[in-house]
Design an enzyme around this catalytic site. Structure first.
Site, PDB file in Angstrom:
ATOM      1  N   GLU A 207      25.446  84.821  42.048  1.00 23.34           N
ATOM      2  CA  GLU A 207      24.952  85.583  40.908  1.00 23.34           C
ATOM      3  C   GLU A 207      23.724  84.926  40.288  1.00 23.34           C
ATOM      4  O   GLU A 207      23.605  83.697  40.272  1.00 23.34           O
ATOM      5  CB  GLU A 207      26.064  85.724  39.845  1.00 23.34           C
ATOM      6  CG  GLU A 207      27.271  86.515  40.357  1.00 23.34           C
ATOM      7  CD  GLU A 207      28.355  86.718  39.291  1.00 23.34           C
ATOM      8  OE1 GLU A 207      28.156  86.312  38.124  1.00 23.34           O
ATOM      9  OE2 GLU A 207      29.399  87.290  39.647  1.00 23.34           O
TER      10      GLU A 207
ATOM     11  N   GLU B 203      24.286  95.415  39.588  1.00 25.41           N
ATOM     12  CA  GLU B 203      25.536  95.827  38.963  1.00 25.41           C
ATOM     13  C   GLU B 203      25.307  96.325  37.542  1.00 25.41           C
ATOM     14  O   GLU B 203      24.711  95.626  36.718  1.00 25.41           O
ATOM     15  CB  GLU B 203      26.548  94.667  38.955  1.00 25.41           C
ATOM     16  CG  GLU B 203      27.864  95.050  38.273  1.00 25.41           C
ATOM     17  CD  GLU B 203      29.029  94.124  38.548  1.00 25.41           C
ATOM     18  OE1 GLU B 203      28.905  93.245  39.409  1.00 25.41           O
ATOM     19  OE2 GLU B 203      30.068  94.306  37.896  1.00 25.41           O
TER      20      GLU B 203
HETATM   21  N1  LIG Z   1      38.791  95.885  39.456  1.00 23.23           N
HETATM   22  C1  LIG Z   1      37.538  95.437  39.323  1.00 23.23           C
HETATM   23  N2  LIG Z   1      36.514  96.270  39.543  1.00 23.23           N
HETATM   24  C2  LIG Z   1      35.221  95.848  39.428  1.00 23.23           C
HETATM   25  O1  LIG Z   1      34.309  96.653  39.652  1.00 23.23           O
HETATM   26  C3  LIG Z   1      34.994  94.481  39.077  1.00 23.23           C
HETATM   27  C4  LIG Z   1      36.097  93.634  38.890  1.00 23.23           C
HETATM   28  N3  LIG Z   1      37.353  94.137  39.002  1.00 23.23           N
HETATM   29  N4  LIG Z   1      35.952  92.306  38.591  1.00 23.23           N
HETATM   30  C5  LIG Z   1      34.625  91.724  38.744  1.00 23.23           C
HETATM   31  C6  LIG Z   1      33.609  92.646  38.246  1.00 23.23           C
HETATM   32  C7  LIG Z   1      33.696  92.917  36.765  1.00 23.23           C
HETATM   33  N5  LIG Z   1      33.185  94.250  36.682  1.00 23.23           N
HETATM   34  C8  LIG Z   1      33.207  95.038  35.522  1.00 23.23           C
HETATM   35  C9  LIG Z   1      34.157  94.838  34.545  1.00 23.23           C
HETATM   36  C10 LIG Z   1      34.194  95.641  33.418  1.00 23.23           C
HETATM   37  C11 LIG Z   1      33.257  96.655  33.255  1.00 23.23           C
HETATM   38  C12 LIG Z   1      33.323  97.525  32.034  1.00 23.23           C
HETATM   39  O2  LIG Z   1      34.200  97.403  31.222  1.00 23.23           O
HETATM   40  N6  LIG Z   1      32.391  98.463  31.900  1.00 23.23           N
HETATM   41  C13 LIG Z   1      32.402  99.498  30.865  1.00 23.23           C
HETATM   42  C14 LIG Z   1      30.994  99.953  30.541  1.00 23.23           C
HETATM   43  C15 LIG Z   1      30.351  99.115  29.504  1.00 23.23           C
HETATM   44  C16 LIG Z   1      29.136  99.756  28.886  1.00 23.23           C
HETATM   45  O3  LIG Z   1      29.151 100.987  28.723  1.00 23.23           O
HETATM   46  O4  LIG Z   1      28.185  99.015  28.559  1.00 23.23           O
HETATM   47  C17 LIG Z   1      33.142 100.727  31.377  1.00 23.23           C
HETATM   48  O5  LIG Z   1      33.735 101.429  30.545  1.00 23.23           O
HETATM   49  O6  LIG Z   1      33.122 100.970  32.580  1.00 23.23           O
HETATM   50  C18 LIG Z   1      32.293  96.850  34.236  1.00 23.23           C
HETATM   51  C19 LIG Z   1      32.284  96.040  35.368  1.00 23.23           C
HETATM   52  C20 LIG Z   1      32.861  94.758  37.992  1.00 23.23           C
HETATM   53  N7  LIG Z   1      33.708  93.969  38.870  1.00 23.23           N
HETATM   54  C1  LIG Z   2      31.641  93.801  42.298  1.00 27.24           C
HETATM   55  C2  LIG Z   2      31.156  93.034  43.510  1.00 27.24           C
HETATM   56  C3  LIG Z   2      29.694  93.184  43.736  1.00 27.24           C
HETATM   57  C4  LIG Z   2      31.551  91.577  43.415  1.00 27.24           C
HETATM   58  O1  LIG Z   2      30.767  90.687  43.189  1.00 27.24           O
HETATM   59  C5  LIG Z   2      32.974  91.259  43.553  1.00 27.24           C
HETATM   60  O2  LIG Z   2      33.776  92.140  43.960  1.00 27.24           O
HETATM   61  O3  LIG Z   2      33.330  90.103  43.299  1.00 27.24           O
HETATM   62 MG   LIG Z   3      31.717  88.895  42.613  1.00 30.78          MG
END
Ligand SMILES: Nc1nc(=O)c2c([nH]1)NC[C@@H]1CN(c3ccc(C(=O)N[C@@H](CCC(=O)O)C(=O)O)cc3)CN21
Ligand SMILES: CC(C)C(=O)C(=O)O
Ligand SMILES: [Mg+2]
Length: 295
Positions: free
Chosen positions: A146, A212
């Site tokens: 990252e 991302e």
């Molecule tokens: N199950 C899972 N899916 C993922 O895509 C993921 C993981 N874990 N763990 C590592 C990262 C963390 N990620 C994340 C974690 C939380 C949000 C989140 O809460 N996003 C909000 C949007 C926030 C905004 O609007 O600014 C959402 O409601 O989706 C997004 C990506 C993506 N990755």
């Molecule tokens: C969300 C992806 C790109 C990742 O880094 C992960 O799965 O750890």
């Molecule tokens: Mg990762």
């Protein structure tokens, strides 16, 4: 993908499977592993490609047979597979064991492994030592780390050592304690920073970069600007490739999932129904039946 590549694509439409290249990404006759060069060639032809995470040999073998060309042993194993809250606690030992399992479970896919938090932040030498473990002990084909400008020295040293590197910018979940889980690159200043990060990753020699949780318009601009493939997650439809966390994709993730994921099936429901049916039959004495029994 650059505009030049896009023009090449429209001028010469792909003429079908060519051994060693192109549609070989999706299960052509070749049985050798997909390389970073195959990925670059497919992107040059304008072929979009899918990446999924995998954390064990069994699941990875399913996706390999389904024709998924690139698998990521993501540090998302932390929250998806190992029961941690976030990706932050994941260790090099955990990454190495599960990456080796994914490599054993696959024949065709390019396997990329995340460098976990703390495995490269000290500097390029630490990054090289840990990436070398994933390459030699687990047998992966590439590593991901990252950070854009802040990680360019690490990326450069790994690439000089012959290790293909995938970058990862925008939301970088290992920094959750500092940045939260918010959309990145909103506003002119943040957008310019994301473009600088993307160029830093490319200039350091990365073969691809994950974007991302960034606005689709900005992800499209980064994709047009870079010549290496962009891999989007929550970055709209115009990146060269897409990645999803597989437990989200199949409906296995417990609890809240990010809005950008699409659930293609509900394995949690399927497995719940199976477990309940089994339990009922044991309690009711109908399993095992005659055909499961030896005399
Ligand atoms: N199950 C899972 N899916 C993922 O895509 C993921 C993981 N874990 N763990 C590592 C990262 C963390 N990620 C994340 C974690 C939380 C949000 C989140 O809460 N996003 C909000 C949007 C926030 C905004 O609007 O600014 C959402 O409601 O989706 C997004 C990506 C993506 N990755
Ligand atoms: C969300 C992806 C790109 C990742 O880094 C992960 O799965 O750890
Ligand atoms: Mg990762």
């Amino acid at each position: 993908m650059s505009l030049q590549a896009a023009q090449n694509q429209s001028a010469t439409p792909p003429a079908g499977p060519t051994p060693g290249t192109g549609k070989a990404l999706y299960g052509g006759k070749s049985t050798r592993r997909i390389s970073v060069h195959d990925i670059a060639a497919a992107t040059e032809r304008g072929e979009k490609w899918p990446m999924l995470t995998a954390y064990d040999a069994m699941t990875a073998s399913v996706f390999d047979e389904a024709g998924i060309p690139v698998m990521l042993v993501g540090d998302s194993m932390g929250n998806c597979h190992l029961g941690y809250e976030t990706t932050v606690p994941v260790t090099m030992d955990e990454m190495t064991v599960l990456s080796a399992a994914v490599v054993r479970g696959t024949k065709r896919a390019l396997i990329v492994a995340d460098l976990p938090f703390g495995a490269y932040q000290e500097g390029p030498v630490q990054a090289l030592r840990n990436a070398t473990r994933l390459i030699k002990d687990a047998g992966v084909g590439a590593v991901k780390l990252e950070g854009g400008e802040r990680s360019h020295e690490q990326i450069r040293l790994l690439v000089e050592a012959g290790i293909p590197v995938m970058g990862h910018i925008g939301l970088t979940p290992q920094s959750v304690n500092a940045m939260g889980y918010r959309v990145q690159g909103r506003g002119e200043e943040a957008a310019q920073q994301l473009l600088r990060d993307a160029k830093a990753v490319q200039d350091a020699g990365a073969f691809a970069v994950v974007l991302e949780l960034v606005p689709a318009e900005l992800a499209a601009e980064v994709t047009r600007t870079l010549h290496i493939p962009t891999v989007g997650i929550g970055a709209g439809p115009e990146t060269d490739a897409q990645v999803l966390v597989y437990t989200d994709m199949v409906g296995l993730t417990g609890g809240k999932v990010p809005r950008f994921t699409k659930q293609y099936t509900n394995l949690r429901q399927v497995m719940t129904d199976a477990a309940r049916a089994y339990a009922e039959e044991v309690v009711g004495g109908t399993f095992p039946a005659a055909e499961h029994t030896f005399h």
